[in-house]
Write a protein that holds these residues in place. Structure first.
Motif, PDB file in Angstrom:
ATOM      1  N   TYR A 272     -30.596 -33.305 -22.496  1.00 30.61           N
ATOM      2  CA  TYR A 272     -29.687 -33.693 -23.578  1.00 30.61           C
ATOM      3  C   TYR A 272     -28.258 -33.315 -23.223  1.00 30.61           C
ATOM      4  CZ  TYR A 272     -27.364 -33.593 -28.128  1.00 30.61           C
ATOM      5  OH  TYR A 272     -26.476 -33.786 -29.159  1.00 30.61           O
ATOM      6  N   ARG A 273     -28.062 -32.116 -22.717  1.00 33.70           N
ATOM      7  CA  ARG A 273     -26.711 -31.648 -22.423  1.00 33.70           C
ATOM      8  C   ARG A 273     -26.099 -32.401 -21.244  1.00 33.70           C
ATOM      9  NH1 ARG A 273     -27.444 -25.205 -23.810  1.00 33.70           N
ATOM     10  NH2 ARG A 273     -28.258 -25.018 -21.668  1.00 33.70           N
ATOM     11  N   ALA A 274     -26.925 -32.946 -20.361  1.00 28.73           N
ATOM     12  CA  ALA A 274     -26.414 -33.712 -19.224  1.00 28.73           C
ATOM     13  C   ALA A 274     -26.135 -35.166 -19.575  1.00 28.73           C
ATOM     14  CB  ALA A 274     -27.412 -33.658 -18.065  1.00 28.73           C
ATOM     15  N   SER A 275     -26.652 -35.631 -20.723  1.00 30.11           N
ATOM     16  CA  SER A 275     -26.467 -37.024 -21.109  1.00 30.11           C
ATOM     17  C   SER A 275     -25.086 -37.228 -21.719  1.00 30.11           C
ATOM     18  CB  SER A 275     -27.552 -37.443 -22.104  1.00 30.11           C
ATOM     19  OG  SER A 275     -27.403 -36.744 -23.334  1.00 30.11           O
ATOM     20  N   VAL A 276     -24.732 -38.486 -21.937  1.00 36.97           N
ATOM     21  CA  VAL A 276     -23.420 -38.826 -22.492  1.00 36.97           C
ATOM     22  C   VAL A 276     -23.615 -39.601 -23.785  1.00 36.97           C
ATOM     23  CG1 VAL A 276     -21.281 -40.111 -22.132  1.00 36.97           C
ATOM     24  CG2 VAL A 276     -22.306 -38.832 -20.236  1.00 36.97           C
ATOM     25  N   MET A 277     -23.362 -38.929 -24.921  1.00 37.78           N
ATOM     26  CA  MET A 277     -23.390 -39.559 -26.233  1.00 37.78           C
ATOM     27  C   MET A 277     -22.083 -39.202 -26.934  1.00 37.78           C
ATOM     28  SD  MET A 277     -27.340 -39.365 -27.548  1.00 37.78           S
ATOM     29  CE  MET A 277     -27.776 -37.720 -26.987  1.00 37.78           C
ATOM     30  N   PRO A 278     -21.073 -40.069 -26.843  1.00 37.97           N
ATOM     31  CA  PRO A 278     -19.731 -39.708 -27.303  1.00 37.97           C
ATOM     32  C   PRO A 278     -19.597 -39.451 -28.799  1.00 37.97           C
ATOM     33  CG  PRO A 278     -19.639 -41.538 -25.759  1.00 37.97           C
ATOM     34  CD  PRO A 278     -21.084 -41.335 -26.105  1.00 37.97           C
ATOM     35  N   ALA A 279     -20.665 -39.661 -29.554  1.00 32.08           N
ATOM     36  CA  ALA A 279     -20.612 -39.335 -30.971  1.00 32.08           C
ATOM     37  C   ALA A 279     -21.039 -37.914 -31.266  1.00 32.08           C
ATOM     38  CB  ALA A 279     -21.506 -40.295 -31.773  1.00 32.08           C
ATOM     39  N   THR A 280     -21.738 -37.264 -30.296  1.00 33.53           N
ATOM     40  CA  THR A 280     -22.433 -36.073 -30.764  1.00 33.53           C
ATOM     41  C   THR A 280     -22.723 -34.970 -29.763  1.00 33.53           C
ATOM     42  OG1 THR A 280     -24.382 -35.385 -32.056  1.00 33.53           O
ATOM     43  CG2 THR A 280     -24.733 -37.050 -30.360  1.00 33.53           C
ATOM     44  N   ASN A 281     -22.631 -35.172 -28.444  1.00 26.49           N
ATOM     45  CA  ASN A 281     -23.157 -34.115 -27.584  1.00 26.49           C
ATOM     46  C   ASN A 281     -22.152 -33.559 -26.580  1.00 26.49           C
ATOM     47  OD1 ASN A 281     -23.237 -36.182 -25.606  1.00 26.49           O
ATOM     48  ND2 ASN A 281     -25.098 -35.344 -24.693  1.00 26.49           N
ATOM     49  N   GLY A 282     -20.868 -33.556 -26.935  1.00 22.44           N
ATOM     50  CA  GLY A 282     -19.902 -32.859 -26.108  1.00 22.44           C
ATOM     51  C   GLY A 282     -20.164 -31.359 -26.100  1.00 22.44           C
ATOM     52  N   ILE A 283     -19.719 -30.695 -25.052  1.00 23.91           N
ATOM     53  CA  ILE A 283     -19.870 -29.247 -24.915  1.00 23.91           C
ATOM     54  C   ILE A 283     -18.491 -28.677 -24.606  1.00 23.91           C
ATOM     55  CG2 ILE A 283     -20.842 -27.414 -23.454  1.00 23.91           C
ATOM     56  CD1 ILE A 283     -23.330 -29.193 -23.132  1.00 23.91           C
ATOM     57  N   ALA A 284     -18.114 -27.610 -25.306  1.00 23.25           N
ATOM     58  CA  ALA A 284     -16.765 -27.074 -25.111  1.00 23.25           C
ATOM     59  C   ALA A 284     -16.712 -25.613 -25.513  1.00 23.25           C
ATOM     60  CB  ALA A 284     -15.751 -27.865 -25.939  1.00 23.25           C
ATOM     61  N   THR A 285     -15.707 -24.937 -24.972  1.00 20.31           N
ATOM     62  CA  THR A 285     -15.312 -23.631 -25.499  1.00 20.31           C
ATOM     63  C   THR A 285     -14.314 -23.867 -26.623  1.00 20.31           C
ATOM     64  OG1 THR A 285     -13.449 -23.456 -23.973  1.00 20.31           O
ATOM     65  CG2 THR A 285     -15.568 -22.577 -23.215  1.00 20.31           C
ATOM     66  N   ALA A 286     -14.081 -22.840 -27.427  1.00 22.40           N
ATOM     67  CA  ALA A 286     -13.066 -22.953 -28.474  1.00 22.40           C
ATOM     68  C   ALA A 286     -11.695 -23.217 -27.862  1.00 22.40           C
ATOM     69  CB  ALA A 286     -13.038 -21.682 -29.314  1.00 22.40           C
ATOM     70  N   ASP A 287     -11.413 -22.546 -26.745  1.00 17.82           N
ATOM     71  CA  ASP A 287     -10.127 -22.747 -26.093  1.00 17.82           C
ATOM     72  C   ASP A 287     -10.003 -24.160 -25.541  1.00 17.82           C
ATOM     73  OD1 ASP A 287      -7.585 -21.509 -24.893  1.00 17.82           O
ATOM     74  OD2 ASP A 287      -8.565 -22.396 -23.149  1.00 17.82           O
ATOM     75  N   GLY A 288     -11.084 -24.703 -24.988  1.00 16.57           N
ATOM     76  CA  GLY A 288     -11.041 -26.063 -24.481  1.00 16.57           C
ATOM     77  C   GLY A 288     -10.732 -27.065 -25.577  1.00 16.57           C
ATOM     78  N   LEU A 289     -11.357 -26.875 -26.746  1.00 12.51           N
ATOM     79  CA  LEU A 289     -11.143 -27.777 -27.871  1.00 12.51           C
ATOM     80  C   LEU A 289      -9.714 -27.651 -28.402  1.00 12.51           C
ATOM     81  CD1 LEU A 289     -12.820 -29.864 -29.431  1.00 12.51           C
ATOM     82  CD2 LEU A 289     -13.483 -28.026 -31.005  1.00 12.51           C
ATOM     83  N   ALA A 290      -9.235 -26.409 -28.543  1.00 12.96           N
ATOM     84  CA  ALA A 290      -7.884 -26.199 -29.060  1.00 12.96           C
ATOM     85  C   ALA A 290      -6.825 -26.724 -28.097  1.00 12.96           C
ATOM     86  CB  ALA A 290      -7.658 -24.717 -29.346  1.00 12.96           C
ATOM     87  N   ARG A 291      -7.009 -26.482 -26.798  1.00 10.95           N
ATOM     88  CA  ARG A 291      -6.010 -26.929 -25.826  1.00 10.95           C
ATOM     89  C   ARG A 291      -5.973 -28.450 -25.747  1.00 10.95           C
ATOM     90  NH1 ARG A 291      -6.542 -24.829 -19.820  1.00 10.95           N
ATOM     91  NH2 ARG A 291      -7.049 -22.940 -21.004  1.00 10.95           N
ATOM     92  N   PHE A 292      -7.136 -29.092 -25.899  1.00 14.33           N
ATOM     93  CA  PHE A 292      -7.163 -30.552 -25.961  1.00 14.33           C
ATOM     94  C   PHE A 292      -6.261 -31.048 -27.084  1.00 14.33           C
ATOM     95  CE2 PHE A 292      -9.080 -33.972 -28.513  1.00 14.33           C
ATOM     96  CZ  PHE A 292      -8.860 -35.054 -27.671  1.00 14.33           C
ATOM     97  N   TYR A 293      -6.421 -30.486 -28.284  1.00 12.93           N
ATOM     98  CA  TYR A 293      -5.602 -30.941 -29.414  1.00 12.93           C
ATOM     99  C   TYR A 293      -4.136 -30.565 -29.234  1.00 12.93           C
ATOM    100  CZ  TYR A 293      -9.289 -32.931 -32.259  1.00 12.93           C
ATOM    101  OH  TYR A 293     -10.287 -33.755 -32.727  1.00 12.93           O
ATOM    102  N   ALA A 294      -3.879 -29.425 -28.591  1.00 16.38           N
ATOM    103  CA  ALA A 294      -2.485 -29.055 -28.321  1.00 16.38           C
ATOM    104  C   ALA A 294      -1.814 -30.095 -27.438  1.00 16.38           C
ATOM    105  CB  ALA A 294      -2.431 -27.679 -27.659  1.00 16.38           C
ATOM    106  N   ALA A 295      -2.568 -30.642 -26.470  1.00 14.67           N
ATOM    107  CA  ALA A 295      -1.999 -31.631 -25.561  1.00 14.67           C
ATOM    108  C   ALA A 295      -1.851 -33.006 -26.202  1.00 14.67           C
ATOM    109  CB  ALA A 295      -2.855 -31.733 -24.298  1.00 14.67           C
ATOM    110  N   LEU A 296      -2.519 -33.235 -27.336  1.00 13.08           N
ATOM    111  CA  LEU A 296      -2.314 -34.501 -28.043  1.00 13.08           C
ATOM    112  C   LEU A 296      -0.934 -34.544 -28.690  1.00 13.08           C
ATOM    113  CD1 LEU A 296      -5.690 -35.290 -29.873  1.00 13.08           C
ATOM    114  CD2 LEU A 296      -4.965 -35.909 -27.563  1.00 13.08           C
ATOM    115  N   ILE A 297      -0.417 -33.385 -29.118  1.00 10.55           N
ATOM    116  CA  ILE A 297       0.823 -33.378 -29.908  1.00 10.55           C
ATOM    117  C   ILE A 297       2.009 -32.752 -29.189  1.00 10.55           C
ATOM    118  CG2 ILE A 297      -0.414 -33.431 -32.099  1.00 10.55           C
ATOM    119  CD1 ILE A 297       0.134 -30.403 -32.350  1.00 10.55           C
ATOM    120  N   GLY A 298       1.810 -32.221 -27.989  1.00 14.00           N
ATOM    121  CA  GLY A 298       2.925 -31.589 -27.287  1.00 14.00           C
ATOM    122  C   GLY A 298       2.552 -31.227 -25.861  1.00 14.00           C
TER     123      GLY A 298
END
Length: 409
Positions: A272-298
């Motif tokens: 499951y973790r190796a598959s690609v389901m863009p609605a539901t099975n991403g894997i991230a750290t909190a920092d990875g998720l926050a930095r992604f959103y930081a790069a959307l706006i600046g």
């Protein structure tokens, strides 16, 4: 609870709220990260890496959540995947107002000729359910989900109303990316988003990271209880039909949307973790998720990568596109009122973020990522203790309130 990590001066309330989540709200293991104007101001973690593991305070140091611990983030994946279509549009490779069938001819069957690309992102495609749900094995096959959606007739006239496409969103988006770029969504994110930003974020966990996970990187999550968007207690208006009634009715759009894969796969299964389901099975750290959103706006500085200002994903026009209201009001799937931009939930009673201009996406069970351009805040929270909530989890909301208080808002 031994909360580890750092907070910048003024953000001490976030540490207090994070510790309180363990003491009062039953948190098992979690992390939260906050960026302001591209600089990390909160980086906290604590508890057990695996939801069934022991706490570090009990002597189970091997099972402790580490700074690099990652988790399945469920529907918070949607916000990351949405960025792919918006970036393709930003680069001139995709027209949001073109019919999906222009890129994917097989999709046009059964009355779907008028489904536009933007309808996939704003949940107005009319395709939240499958008449025949996929089995777990079928869901892990990257071809079967798109094929099933292409063969499905809409359950409402596309564009005339909105309803949360809990699982079908990912199959439509993935096939669009594949038809436009020749790459799957997971591959595109790895090369165009995660690598430039040095993110601990994956859609399709690489084998090397899965092996690392066995040694303590990717934690095991709990099994969500039956979903209920109203369990957060923040929804003010009682819908004509209660959420509980909708989930109990096997014929409702609510029940059928979340049952598009039946039964749902084991989220701790390496396949499951190796598959690609863009609605539901991403894997991230909190920092990875926050930095992604930081790069959307600046701009975000990443080890000298990018230009003088660092790495930025969205230009200002795309930020406005992402957070412009596209859908609002009673949701035909979630029953309660929801607000969506293009691929992102918008601030509201069902999905409270930092303020009126915020945009992001929660994940069923607790995870939350969002950006607030007005304050320059980007937020990421991941947890292994999945709860009933689909949108506004009490633990995540306690942290959001603490961030708001730290800003004096």
């Amino acid at each position: 609870m031994d909360v580890r990590g750092t907070v910048a001066e003024g953000f001490e309330p976030v540490r207090e709220a994070f510790a309180r989540n363990f003491a009062v709200l039953g948190e098992r293991g979690a992390a939260v990260a906050v960026y302001r104007d591209g600089r990390r101001v909160v980086d906290l973690w604590g508890g057990a890496k695996d939801v069934a593991g022991g706490f570090p305070e009990d002597g189970d140091r091997g099972g402790a959540w580490q700074r690099g611990t990652a988790q399945v983030v469920r529907s918070a994946t949607k916000g990351v995947a949405a960025a792919v279509l918006l970036l393709l549009r930003q680069r001139g490779e995709l027209d949001l107002d073109a019919p999906v069938g222009e890129y994917w001819p097989e999709f046009k069957a059964h009355g779907k000729e008028r489904v536009l690309v933007r309808h996939v992102l704003n949940h107005r495609a009319g395709l939240p359910v499958l008449d025949r749900p996929l089995t777990p094995a079928e869901a892990l096959d990257p071809l079967r989900g798109p094929e099933a959606v292409a063969a499905q007739a809409p359950v409402w006239e596309p564009g005339t109303g909105h309803g949360y496409h809990a699982l079908t969103y990912g199959w439509m988006l993935d096939e669009l990316v594949r038809r436009v770029t020749g790459r799957g969504t997971g591959e595109w994110i790895a090369a165009e988003i995660a690598a430039p930003l040095d993110l601990d974020l994956w859609l399709g966990l690489p084998a090397a990271e899965e092996a690392a996970g066995r040694a303590g990187r990717v934690g095991d999550v709990g099994t969500p209880e039956p979903a209920s968007p109203s369990s957060s207690g923040v929804l003010r208006a009682r819908p004509k039909r209660s959420v509980t009634e909708a989930y109990q009715d096997p014929d409702s759009l609510t029940r059928r949307a979340f049952a598009a894969i039946t039964p749902f796969p084991d989220q701790n299964d390496p396949a499951y973790r190796a598959s690609v389901m863009p609605a539901t099975n991403g894997i991230a750290t909190a920092d990875g998720l926050a930095r992604f959103y930081a790069a959307l706006i600046g701009d975000v500085r990443v080890d000298g990568r990018g230009g003088r200002g660092g790495v930025r994903l969205f230009d200002p026009a795309t930020v406005e596109l992402a957070r412009a209201e596209e859908s609002a009001g009673p949701d035909r799937v979630l029953v309660v009122g929801t607000r969506f931009g293009l691929g992102y939930m918008l601030h509201g009673s069902a999905s409270p973020f930092l303020g009126p201009g915020s945009f992001g996406h929660p994940g069923r069970g607790g995870t939350l990522g969002f950006a607030d351009p007005e304050t320059g805040i980007a937020f990421g929270y991941v947890t292994n203790g999945f709860r009933r909530t689909v949108t506004a989890d009490p633990r995540a909301q306690a942290l959001v309130r603490a961030v708001r208080g730290s800003l004096g808002r």
